[in-house]
Motif scaffolding. Structure first.
Motif, PDB file in Angstrom:
ATOM      1  N   LEU A  87       0.033   4.325 -15.541  1.00 15.24           N
ATOM      2  CA  LEU A  87      -0.631   4.098 -14.319  1.00 15.24           C
ATOM      3  C   LEU A  87      -2.157   3.970 -14.648  1.00 15.24           C
ATOM      4  CD1 LEU A  87       1.205   6.842 -11.937  1.00 15.24           C
ATOM      5  CD2 LEU A  87       1.385   4.398 -11.798  1.00 15.24           C
ATOM      6  N   GLU A  88      -2.935   3.200 -14.168  1.00 17.28           N
ATOM      7  CA  GLU A  88      -4.361   2.839 -14.392  1.00 17.28           C
ATOM      8  C   GLU A  88      -5.006   3.191 -12.915  1.00 17.28           C
ATOM      9  OE1 GLU A  88      -4.952  -0.454 -16.536  1.00 17.28           O
ATOM     10  OE2 GLU A  88      -4.406  -1.861 -14.831  1.00 17.28           O
ATOM     11  N   ILE A  89      -6.369   3.524 -13.125  1.00 19.07           N
ATOM     12  CA  ILE A  89      -6.977   3.847 -11.719  1.00 19.07           C
ATOM     13  C   ILE A  89      -8.245   2.931 -12.059  1.00 19.07           C
ATOM     14  CG2 ILE A  89      -8.291   6.084 -12.496  1.00 19.07           C
ATOM     15  CD1 ILE A  89      -7.711   6.844  -9.776  1.00 19.07           C
ATOM     16  N   VAL A  90      -8.509   2.122 -10.939  1.00 20.75           N
ATOM     17  CA  VAL A  90      -9.794   1.148 -10.949  1.00 20.75           C
ATOM     18  C   VAL A  90     -10.590   1.490  -9.952  1.00 20.75           C
ATOM     19  CG1 VAL A  90     -10.229  -1.025 -10.905  1.00 20.75           C
ATOM     20  CG2 VAL A  90      -8.379  -0.507 -12.160  1.00 20.75           C
ATOM     21  N   GLY A  91     -11.754   1.906 -10.009  1.00 23.47           N
ATOM     22  CA  GLY A  91     -12.745   1.976  -9.045  1.00 23.47           C
ATOM     23  C   GLY A  91     -14.087   2.961  -9.664  1.00 23.47           C
ATOM     24  N   VAL A  92     -15.154   2.871  -9.093  1.00 19.32           N
ATOM     25  CA  VAL A  92     -16.457   3.713  -9.460  1.00 19.32           C
ATOM     26  C   VAL A  92     -16.210   5.007  -9.277  1.00 19.32           C
ATOM     27  CG1 VAL A  92     -18.947   4.018  -9.631  1.00 19.32           C
ATOM     28  CG2 VAL A  92     -17.868   1.719  -9.330  1.00 19.32           C
ATOM     29  N   GLY A  93     -16.256   5.791 -10.301  1.00 14.63           N
ATOM     30  CA  GLY A  93     -15.880   7.556 -10.189  1.00 14.63           C
ATOM     31  C   GLY A  93     -14.330   7.744  -9.867  1.00 14.63           C
ATOM     32  N   ASN A 129      -9.136   6.813 -17.155  1.00 12.82           N
ATOM     33  CA  ASN A 129      -8.603   5.811 -16.281  1.00 12.82           C
ATOM     34  C   ASN A 129      -7.077   5.465 -16.386  1.00 12.82           C
ATOM     35  OD1 ASN A 129     -11.147   5.774 -15.081  1.00 12.82           O
ATOM     36  ND2 ASN A 129     -11.844   4.098 -16.506  1.00 12.82           N
ATOM     37  N   GLU A 130      -6.298   6.256 -17.233  1.00  7.07           N
ATOM     38  CA  GLU A 130      -4.953   5.791 -17.575  1.00  7.07           C
ATOM     39  C   GLU A 130      -4.191   6.932 -17.942  1.00  7.07           C
ATOM     40  OE1 GLU A 130      -2.469   2.860 -20.386  1.00  7.07           O
ATOM     41  OE2 GLU A 130      -4.701   2.648 -20.173  1.00  7.07           O
ATOM     42  N   ILE A 131      -3.137   7.105 -17.375  1.00  7.02           N
ATOM     43  CA  ILE A 131      -2.229   8.127 -17.671  1.00  7.02           C
ATOM     44  C   ILE A 131      -0.869   7.474 -17.982  1.00  7.02           C
ATOM     45  CG2 ILE A 131      -3.088  10.059 -16.212  1.00  7.02           C
ATOM     46  CD1 ILE A 131      -0.931   9.675 -14.132  1.00  7.02           C
ATOM     47  N   SER A 132       0.026   8.210 -18.738  1.00  7.87           N
ATOM     48  CA  SER A 132       1.399   7.918 -18.891  1.00  7.87           C
ATOM     49  C   SER A 132       2.580   8.904 -18.625  1.00  7.87           C
ATOM     50  CB  SER A 132       1.493   7.739 -20.467  1.00  7.87           C
ATOM     51  OG  SER A 132       2.719   7.113 -20.819  1.00  7.87           O
ATOM     52  N   LEU A 133       3.498   8.646 -17.829  1.00 11.11           N
ATOM     53  CA  LEU A 133       4.446   9.497 -17.399  1.00 11.11           C
ATOM     54  C   LEU A 133       5.640   9.066 -18.086  1.00 11.11           C
ATOM     55  CD1 LEU A 133       3.895   8.952 -13.372  1.00 11.11           C
ATOM     56  CD2 LEU A 133       3.036  10.914 -14.929  1.00 11.11           C
ATOM     57  N   SER A 134       6.472  10.252 -18.763  1.00  9.34           N
ATOM     58  CA  SER A 134       7.641   9.812 -19.331  1.00  9.34           C
ATOM     59  C   SER A 134       8.517  10.816 -19.305  1.00  9.34           C
ATOM     60  CB  SER A 134       7.364   9.815 -20.800  1.00  9.34           C
ATOM     61  OG  SER A 134       6.799  10.892 -21.240  1.00  9.34           O
ATOM     62  N   GLY A 135       9.845  10.505 -19.322  1.00  5.84           N
ATOM     63  CA  GLY A 135      10.982  11.424 -19.489  1.00  5.84           C
ATOM     64  C   GLY A 135      12.432  10.404 -19.403  1.00  5.84           C
ATOM     65  N   ILE A 136      13.519  11.383 -19.367  1.00  2.87           N
ATOM     66  CA  ILE A 136      14.909  10.849 -19.729  1.00  2.87           C
ATOM     67  C   ILE A 136      15.423  10.102 -18.295  1.00  2.87           C
ATOM     68  CG2 ILE A 136      15.081  12.081 -21.715  1.00  2.87           C
ATOM     69  CD1 ILE A 136      17.014  13.927 -20.070  1.00  2.87           C
ATOM     70  N   ASP A 137      15.196  10.712 -17.162  1.00  2.00           N
ATOM     71  CA  ASP A 137      15.660  10.205 -15.891  1.00  2.00           C
ATOM     72  C   ASP A 137      14.650   9.246 -15.214  1.00  2.00           C
ATOM     73  OD1 ASP A 137      17.016   9.937 -13.525  1.00  2.00           O
ATOM     74  OD2 ASP A 137      16.820  12.306 -13.091  1.00  2.00           O
ATOM     75  N   LYS A 138      15.200   7.981 -15.362  1.00  2.00           N
ATOM     76  CA  LYS A 138      14.389   6.749 -14.666  1.00  2.00           C
ATOM     77  C   LYS A 138      14.198   7.273 -13.126  1.00  2.00           C
ATOM     78  CE  LYS A 138      14.866   2.071 -14.131  1.00  2.00           C
ATOM     79  NZ  LYS A 138      15.628   0.629 -14.465  1.00  2.00           N
ATOM     80  N   GLN A 139      14.928   7.655 -12.314  1.00  2.00           N
ATOM     81  CA  GLN A 139      14.680   7.729 -10.860  1.00  2.00           C
ATOM     82  C   GLN A 139      13.475   8.916 -10.877  1.00  2.00           C
ATOM     83  OE1 GLN A 139      18.050   8.979  -8.660  1.00  2.00           O
ATOM     84  NE2 GLN A 139      16.924   9.183  -6.739  1.00  2.00           N
ATOM     85  N   LYS A 140      13.681   9.789 -11.809  1.00  2.00           N
ATOM     86  CA  LYS A 140      12.600  10.908 -11.313  1.00  2.00           C
ATOM     87  C   LYS A 140      11.079  10.330 -11.955  1.00  2.00           C
ATOM     88  CE  LYS A 140      15.136  15.387 -11.862  1.00  2.00           C
ATOM     89  NZ  LYS A 140      15.058  16.371 -12.511  1.00  2.00           N
ATOM     90  N   VAL A 141      11.256   9.767 -12.970  1.00  2.00           N
ATOM     91  CA  VAL A 141       9.845   8.915 -13.450  1.00  2.00           C
ATOM     92  C   VAL A 141       9.379   7.812 -12.448  1.00  2.00           C
ATOM     93  CG1 VAL A 141       8.781   7.773 -15.487  1.00  2.00           C
ATOM     94  CG2 VAL A 141      10.554   9.537 -15.869  1.00  2.00           C
ATOM     95  N   SER A 142      10.118   6.970 -12.018  1.00  2.00           N
ATOM     96  CA  SER A 142       9.692   6.083 -11.330  1.00  2.00           C
ATOM     97  C   SER A 142       9.384   6.645  -9.814  1.00  2.00           C
ATOM     98  CB  SER A 142      10.897   5.058 -11.046  1.00  2.00           C
ATOM     99  OG  SER A 142      11.223   4.423 -12.418  1.00  2.00           O
ATOM    100  N   GLU A 143       9.952   7.645  -9.330  1.00  2.00           N
ATOM    101  CA  GLU A 143       9.648   8.321  -8.071  1.00  2.00           C
ATOM    102  C   GLU A 143       8.348   8.972  -8.086  1.00  2.00           C
ATOM    103  OE1 GLU A 143      11.269  11.420  -4.672  1.00  2.00           O
ATOM    104  OE2 GLU A 143      12.775  10.488  -6.221  1.00  2.00           O
ATOM    105  N   PHE A 144       8.208   9.714  -9.144  1.00  2.00           N
ATOM    106  CA  PHE A 144       6.922  10.290  -9.253  1.00  2.00           C
ATOM    107  C   PHE A 144       5.765   9.589  -9.479  1.00  2.00           C
ATOM    108  CE2 PHE A 144       3.759  12.930 -11.845  1.00  2.00           C
ATOM    109  CZ  PHE A 144       3.402  13.932 -10.687  1.00  2.00           C
ATOM    110  N   ALA A 145       5.813   8.303 -10.326  1.00  2.00           N
ATOM    111  CA  ALA A 145       4.828   7.448 -10.377  1.00  2.00           C
ATOM    112  C   ALA A 145       4.405   6.530  -9.103  1.00  2.00           C
ATOM    113  CB  ALA A 145       5.343   6.133 -11.372  1.00  2.00           C
ATOM    114  N   ALA A 146       5.584   6.562  -8.089  1.00  2.00           N
ATOM    115  CA  ALA A 146       5.383   5.994  -6.971  1.00  2.00           C
ATOM    116  C   ALA A 146       4.436   6.874  -6.087  1.00  2.00           C
ATOM    117  CB  ALA A 146       6.639   5.521  -6.304  1.00  2.00           C
ATOM    118  N   GLY A 161      -8.178   1.315  -6.518  1.00  3.04           N
ATOM    119  CA  GLY A 161      -7.101   1.911  -6.530  1.00  3.04           C
ATOM    120  C   GLY A 161      -6.016   2.269  -7.477  1.00  3.04           C
ATOM    121  N   ILE A 162      -5.054   2.934  -7.596  1.00  3.94           N
ATOM    122  CA  ILE A 162      -4.196   3.322  -8.632  1.00  3.94           C
ATOM    123  C   ILE A 162      -2.945   2.177  -8.695  1.00  3.94           C
ATOM    124  CG2 ILE A 162      -2.513   4.927  -9.416  1.00  3.94           C
ATOM    125  CD1 ILE A 162      -4.157   7.160  -7.717  1.00  3.94           C
ATOM    126  N   ARG A 163      -2.701   1.664  -9.896  1.00  4.11           N
ATOM    127  CA  ARG A 163      -1.801   0.563 -10.085  1.00  4.11           C
ATOM    128  C   ARG A 163      -1.006   0.887 -11.328  1.00  4.11           C
ATOM    129  NH1 ARG A 163      -5.693  -4.307 -11.208  1.00  4.11           N
ATOM    130  NH2 ARG A 163      -6.958  -3.294  -9.826  1.00  4.11           N
TER     131      ARG A 163
END
Length: 179
Positions: A87-93, A129-146, A161-163
């Motif tokens: 995920l990356e975040i774009v915006g001043v501050g 401005n950037e984080i990486s989420l990782s794990g073995i369960d696709k549903q948990k990783v995707s849901e937390f990212a959303a 915003g966050i994209r």
């Protein structure tokens, strides 16, 4: 029956699959995942292959067998390679700050927003401005990212915003288009 339901899944090296009473367990050195299977679906493990089949040919069984096959495929992929969402975040501050299993997000609000990582998901800070989420369960990783993304969804005028990393945001012209 769907084509996905008929797909044979090969088990990767170092991964074991067990089927006991409509429960599928996939194990490797990275972790263990469990899936409770619908009684209309029969899962069999033969040598190095996992197959799904319907017990009784009904419309619901045909729907569920494809979903079950896809979930087992995601489990095999997860325990062998793992899943990552950037995920990356774009915006001043706007910025991310990671402290243990907590993420502090400054996204233009009067206060920082804090989120706690669910069990099985790890967060690494690539830069402010950037984080990486990782794990073995696709549903948990995707849901937390959303859930993180919905804190400040990208807006179409400036793109703030966050994209997801590499996500294309359709941009609008704004007021100058009205002339």
């Amino acid at each position: 029956m769907s084509r996905i339901g008929r797909r044979a899944l090969t088990i990767p090296e170092g991964v074991t699959v067990e089927v006991v009473d409509n429960n599928v367990t996939v194990k490797s050195t990275k972790g263990t995942l469990n899936l409770s299977v619908d009684p209309l679906v029969k899962v069999t493990v033969e040598e190095n292959v996992v197959k799904t089949d319907v017990v009784k040919d009904t419309k619901r069984a045909n729907v569920v067998v494809g979903t079950t096959n896809a979930l087992i495929k995601n489990m095999l992929e997860g325990v062998s390679n793992g899943y990552t969402k950037n995920l990356e975040i774009v915006g001043v501050g706007y910025r991310f700050n990671v402290q243990g299993d907590k993420i502090n997000i400054s996204a233009g609000f009067s206060h920082p927003v804090e989120r706690v990582c669910p069990e099985g998901v790890s967060v690494t800070l690539v830069n402010a401005n950037e984080i990486s989420l990782s794990g073995i369960d696709k549903q948990k990783v995707s849901e937390f990212a959303a859930k993180i993304r919905e804190i400040r969804s990208p807006e179409p005028y400036k793109g703030k915003g966050i994209r997801y990393k590499g996500e294309h945001i359709r941009r609008k012209e704004g007021k100058k288009a009205a002339k």
